[in-house]
Structures are given as C-alpha cells and as structure tokens.
Design an enzyme around this catalytic site. Structure first.
Site, PDB file in Angstrom:
ATOM      1  N   ALA A 118       0.805  -0.670   0.137  1.00  0.00           N
ATOM      2  CA  ALA A 118       0.196  -0.216   0.158  1.00  0.00           C
ATOM      3  C   ALA A 118       1.216   1.532  -0.015  1.00  0.00           C
ATOM      4  CB  ALA A 118      -1.078   0.167   1.665  1.00  0.00           C
ATOM      5  N   ALA A 172      12.076  12.268   3.739  1.00  0.00           N
ATOM      6  CA  ALA A 172      12.007  10.956   3.422  1.00  0.00           C
ATOM      7  C   ALA A 172      12.117   9.587   5.286  1.00  0.00           C
ATOM      8  CB  ALA A 172      13.173  10.789   2.863  1.00  0.00           C
ATOM      9  N   GLU A 238      11.000  -5.190  -8.996  1.00  0.00           N
ATOM     10  CA  GLU A 238       9.551  -4.348  -9.673  1.00  0.00           C
ATOM     11  C   GLU A 238       9.709  -3.956 -11.238  1.00  0.00           C
ATOM     12  OE1 GLU A 238       5.334  -1.577  -8.339  1.00  0.00           O
ATOM     13  OE2 GLU A 238       7.461  -1.594  -6.962  1.00  0.00           O
TER      14      GLU A 238
END
Length: 373
Positions: A118, A172, A238
């Site tokens: 998510a 971050a 990915e």
C-alpha cells in the site's frame, strides 16, 4: 535458459493455461481471481520460486520468476496478482528481521497468505514523500490512520506492507514500512473494487485505516525511518518485472497480428502481402528483437545481484512505452475487429495503458535516468 528451466516453463505454462487463462472471463466479471488459485499456485511452488527453501520458497533464482511473468503475459492474463505478491515477499526477504522472514515468508510461499503493498494515496502517487498515512507509537503498538488507493490484491490481501509516516517532520527519513495482517484488524476496511479501463480481473481497491493497531514487531526491519531506503532498494525488482511482462506482451501482439494478417484478405490478397503491413510488422519485429536482448541482459543482472536503479528505470520506461506503441500499431491491422473485446489484441490494448503509470510513471523514470547523466 537450460533444460531444467525449460521443464519449469512447461509446468508453469500448463498451470497458467488450465488454472488461469480458462477462467479469465469469470474473473473479469467478479473483478478478482478465486481465492483457491493462490493455494494451487503455492502447491506448485511458483509464488516465491526465487525465495530460499529455508523460508518456504522453491530455492530458485530470478530466472524462475521471469518465466512466470512471461507465461502470464503470453496467456494474456492481467488478473493474477502474483507480481505484487512477489514484491511484498521480497521486501520481507531483503529488509525484514529474521523473525519476520520466518513468520511470513512460508505463508506467502504456500498461498495461505496473499501479499500486497500500500503506497499510493488519493493525494500522493509517485511522490511517496507526500503520503499522509500516519503510524503513531503507542506502547507496544503502532496506531495507523489514513487511506490508500489503487492497491492491487487489496480485496483479497491477508498481509499488506503499508507505507506510513512515523515522523512527519523528517521528510524521507520519517517514512517506515509496517506490515498489517488484515484478518480481524479492527479499524481496517476495504473499499469497493475500483472500475478500471483494463485488467478487469485484478482486484484493485481503496483501503482505509482508522486507528488500526499493529504490534511494533511488524515494523519492517525493526528500525523506524528506513522505509524510503527500503522502497528504493526494492524498486528495481518491480520495474524489471514490469519490463518482462511488457516484453512478453509485445511478442504476443506481434504473433497474433502476423497470424491474423496471413488469414485476413483485403482487395483479393492477404493483408501480410501488402507492403505497408509487411514494413510495419517488420519494424515491430526489429524493435522487439532489440528489446528482448536488453531485457534478457537485465534478467541476468538481477540474477547476479547487479541490476542498478537507473538500468531498471530504463528497462521499465522503454518497454512500457514500446508495449503501448506496438500493441496500438498491431490493433490497427484488425480494423473494426480491433475494437471488439472478443479479440485478444483489444484487451491487450486496454490492459497495457497503465504500464506507463504504475511502478513509477514514465516521467519519474526519465527523472531518475536524467539524474545519472
């Protein structure tokens, strides 16, 4: 490829044809695959083929996963969320604590648990630093509040790697990844399955977290503020995965079009005998062969643990853009039939468009590549 991998491909292809491709219409209507598909895939050992045996995987390497991604694309499948599942597992494998690996990886490998990630939110997509989902430490728990959108596997997921802010003032360095077990998680809610342009059988949802309590031991890696670094280190996996799927889709589109233009006649002769058709498809073939060489090189780099972020961004950018271009060119040769969903090329056209958006939009890939200049 070698003889063992060829045998593995045959096994995966049979599974994809009998257990996945045969049900694509049903899954498109219900907007998700059947839950037992995950168990069947787990029994065959294809969900986490590149995860070590000690954690329930099959002990192979990335070549085995590349075969799975290719075979799914060759069959035209965009419903089975094995890609996202594998990504979630690799966050745990590469960034998790020993206890987290031992607890979750065997369950993900067997299909007893379905994994999801998510990241995106209604107000933050590619800019992950803009997320607003909060995780506040309260004793031995984190309390998570916020919402996520466009979450693949969101409807069926048992374990979700949630990108949260544990320190909103730290930029971050204030991002952490926390694993949420969805069953019996009070305050967790799955929204409706979203209506999409393509990939109808893949469940994509909005998720809501209303003060969801999660044990502190579910903080990925056990240290706060490492989430952004975790994300950056796992994104090459990915992005190569998406490049592989795009490559296989390109090859499938060309094959489908060559077959069709050999059979379809116009003005008394097959379409393939017309110079425009031949030259357009020759150009597509040439681009596909060049792209395949690069994709295969990137697969080898991943196997050797040498694939860097910039190269992964290049393969994702080039292949997703090329996929959309070639499928569009191929669809044109089908004429009016190319606009009918009963023809695979039409569904491929709808399914491909998001490839240039998810996993990092093309514009983000260009920015990453530009920073390396």
């Amino acid at each position: 490829m070698d003889s063992d991998l060829e045998m593995y491909r045959d096994s995966v292809r049979r599974f994809v044809q009998t257990e996945i491709a045969a049900h694509d219409e049903k899954w498109a209507k219900q907007q998700h695959v059947d839950r037992n598909l995950w168990n069947k895939a787990g029994e065959l050992g294809i969900l986490l083929a590149d995860v070590p045996d000690e954690f329930g995987g099959s002990g192979g390497n990335f070549a085995h996963m590349a075969i799975l991604f290719e075979e799914l694309a060759y069959a035209g499948d965009r419903a089975f969320g094995a890609h996202v599942h594998a990504i979630a597992a690799h966050y745990i494998l590469n960034q998790g604590t020993d206890a987290q690996k031992a607890k979750y990886l065997p369950l993900l490998a067997s299909g007893e648990m379905i994994g999801a990630i998510a990241m995106s939110e209604p107000g933050a997509g590619s800019d992950l630093q803009g997320i607003r989902t909060r995780a506040v430490r309260d004793g031995d728990d984190y309390v998570i509040s916020g919402s996520k959108i466009f979450i693949s596997n969101g409807y069926l997921a048992d374990l979700i790697v949630v990108v949260t802010k544990t320190d909103p003032e730290a930029g971050a360095k204030g991002i952490s990844l926390i694993m949420v077990e969805t069953k019996e998680a009070k305050g967790f809610k799955v929204g409706r399955i979203l209506e999409k342009l393509g990939q109808k059988g893949q469940d994509t949802c909005e998720l809501f977290f209303d003060e969801v309590r999660v044990p502190v031991e579910n903080l990925l890696g056990g240290v706060e503020g490492k989430g952004f670094a975790h994300l950056m280190s796992e994104l090459p996996y990915e992005r190569l995965m998406l490049g592989i799927g795009a490559m296989a889709s390109i090859e499938r589109a060309i094959d489908l079009t060559v077959t069709y233009t050999k059979e379809r006649k116009a003005f008394g002769k097959p379409l393939l005998e017309m110079q425009n058709t031949r030259f357009k498809l020759a150009d597509a073939k040439a681009q596909a062969v060049m792209a395949r060489a690069f994709v295969d090189e990137c697969i080898q780099r991943m196997i050797d643990d040498e694939l860097d972020t910039v190269t992964a961004s290049i393969v994702k950018l080039n292949l997703s853009e090329l996929e959309c271009t070639i499928i569009d060119e191929c669809l044109q040769f089908f004429g009016g039939y190319g606009y009918m969903l009963e023809y695979p090329i039409t569904q491929m056209y709808a399914d491909a468009r998001v490839q240039r958006i998810y996993g990092g939009a093309s514009e983000i890939m260009k920015e990453i590549i530009a920073r390396s200049l």
